[in-house]
Design an enzyme around this catalytic site. Sequence first.
Site, PDB file in Angstrom:
ATOM      1  N   ASP A  13       0.813  -1.220   0.000  1.00  0.00           N
ATOM      2  CA  ASP A  13       0.000   0.000   0.000  1.00  0.00           C
ATOM      3  C   ASP A  13       0.847   1.271   0.000  1.00  0.00           C
ATOM      4  O   ASP A  13       0.623   2.175   0.807  1.00  0.00           O
ATOM      5  CB  ASP A  13      -0.946   0.008   1.212  1.00  0.00           C
ATOM      6  CG  ASP A  13      -1.723  -1.265   1.370  1.00  0.00           C
ATOM      7  OD1 ASP A  13      -2.173  -1.806   0.346  1.00  0.00           O
ATOM      8  OD2 ASP A  13      -1.879  -1.746   2.515  1.00  0.00           O
ATOM      9  N   GLU A 181     -11.358   0.506  -3.559  1.00  0.00           N
ATOM     10  CA  GLU A 181     -10.610   1.027  -2.415  1.00  0.00           C
ATOM     11  C   GLU A 181      -9.361   1.766  -2.868  1.00  0.00           C
ATOM     12  O   GLU A 181      -9.112   1.935  -4.064  1.00  0.00           O
ATOM     13  CB  GLU A 181     -10.222  -0.124  -1.488  1.00  0.00           C
ATOM     14  CG  GLU A 181      -9.386  -1.198  -2.154  1.00  0.00           C
ATOM     15  CD  GLU A 181      -9.201  -2.434  -1.287  1.00  0.00           C
ATOM     16  OE1 GLU A 181      -9.906  -2.582  -0.283  1.00  0.00           O
ATOM     17  OE2 GLU A 181      -8.332  -3.253  -1.636  1.00  0.00           O
TER      18      GLU A 181
END
Length: 549
Positions: A13, A181
């Site tokens: 991420d 997301e």
Amino acid sequence: MYTNPVIPGFHPDPSVCRVGEDHYLVTSSFEWFPGVPIFHSRDLVHWRQLGHVLDRPSQLDLDGVRPSGGIYAPTLRHHEGVFYMITTLMDEPGNFLVTATDPAGPWSEPVWFPETRGFDPSLFFDDDGRAWMTGTRPRDAGRYDGDSEIWLREFDPATLKLLGEEHVIWEAAQRGGVWCEGPHIYRIGAFYYLLTSEGGTAEDHAVMVARAERITGPYLGNPRNPVLTHRHLGLRHPITSVGHPDLVRNAEGEWWSVLLATRPYGALPAPLAPAAPAEDRPHTGSAGSPDGGSRGEPAGDQPTTAAVRASKGYNLGRETFLTRVRWEDDWPVFDQVEPYAQAPSTPARRWPATPACDHFDAPRLAPVWNHLRTPREPYWNLADSRLTLRLRPQSLRERAAPSLVARRQQHIAFAAHTVMEFRPRGEECAGLVLFQNDDFHITLVLTAHGLELTRRSGGTDTLLARADVVPSGPLWLGVEAHGQDYQARYALRPGEWTDLAAPVDGRVLGSTVAGGFTGAMIGLYASSNGHPSTNTAAFDWFEYLPLPG
């Protein structure tokens, strides 16, 4: 040329920002403390770790956090001399922000946003002086598991509070898409661009982009979505699961993206047969199903998709990769993510190489070292140029904070060695561990019964070997990994190594078997296993070496 991943090992991420000629990057840390490692680069290829954003217990409470809970998907931004890092502490209490004027710290105490829910928050600072927060959350009236949406709300940098009404601006771009997301917003030219990922963070991961003339929308999806994915390349490709990107423009004006991806282990046990035509193929599952049915199952005696996935494994977890981005028709076009690619035109800015051996002679642990959950008491010290761990009742098998100092496995082939002085009593143990989570790990520890090699899988311990070793002095411990073969070794004198049993099957260290979102960690460990103790274990040094594949 440069080599991917640019930050190897469990660093998922990634989020990046540029300040002048300097780039700064943060990644998720989940149940590990300190939280949110932060890196610095001047060429987007060579990175050095500055430290961690959340390095004080007052900033990060991980007590009792489940495996793969904790810190999810931070975003890093810089605006008018201030760095902002926003992220989620999963389950509870939610989204929060910290700030600093120096990316190396200190960072502020958290500012929480209890009015928000969900995860993957991001910030955007517009040219008109306004700022915005966005994030993802499950839909209230979800039509299926993973049905999610992207929300947007104005943010005041002066008060660090949200303002005005909330806007729902996006959902999954593909019909039935799960987990829309990782949203980031950028203003480039005449448009606001919304970058998201969907399909889950495994092999079906895919990047979507939309744009609008106003930040609140409406957003129009790129007709070529997904603009980046490797799901169509199957399990043969050396890089899978690409997604969760963040864009950055370097000082030379080139656009690049950092993103997560995984490196599956090994080759297929046999080539997959070509899928039959749709009219001749039985239905094997809905698109994006965990069993990979959307790809079709091989015929005859070829391995199933599930078997292929299990044979490969993802012990390193999700890592940070880099790829080039160009613009066509006012849309971003991502290069496919490859192991080797043409580097940015910025002159290479390499940092001094880090020594392979840590002699523990610094006043603090190096930034590569981590604790499992928040340490509430100092169980380690670095006096006399050695790492001394105090034995405590907590063990690896609990959702606790044991006496464990661990670093990431960063290479498919590596060797790790240490030397330890320890005199066990009762149920005490200390040594070297390979750790995925509470229920899946491998330990090479000295006990009162000898040196024991144990594999824990699914919460069950299996003693693989025991050596009748009662050292009167130092004990050298090592592990050498080649793919999924992890060979444990020990020595009573320097260089006189003895293999302890056959290589251990390392698939218990990967998410394919163990589940979750993290990668394997290698650590130094000591425990009294439920009993009070005043004993200690001392480690003179620790060495980690990548090996040729």
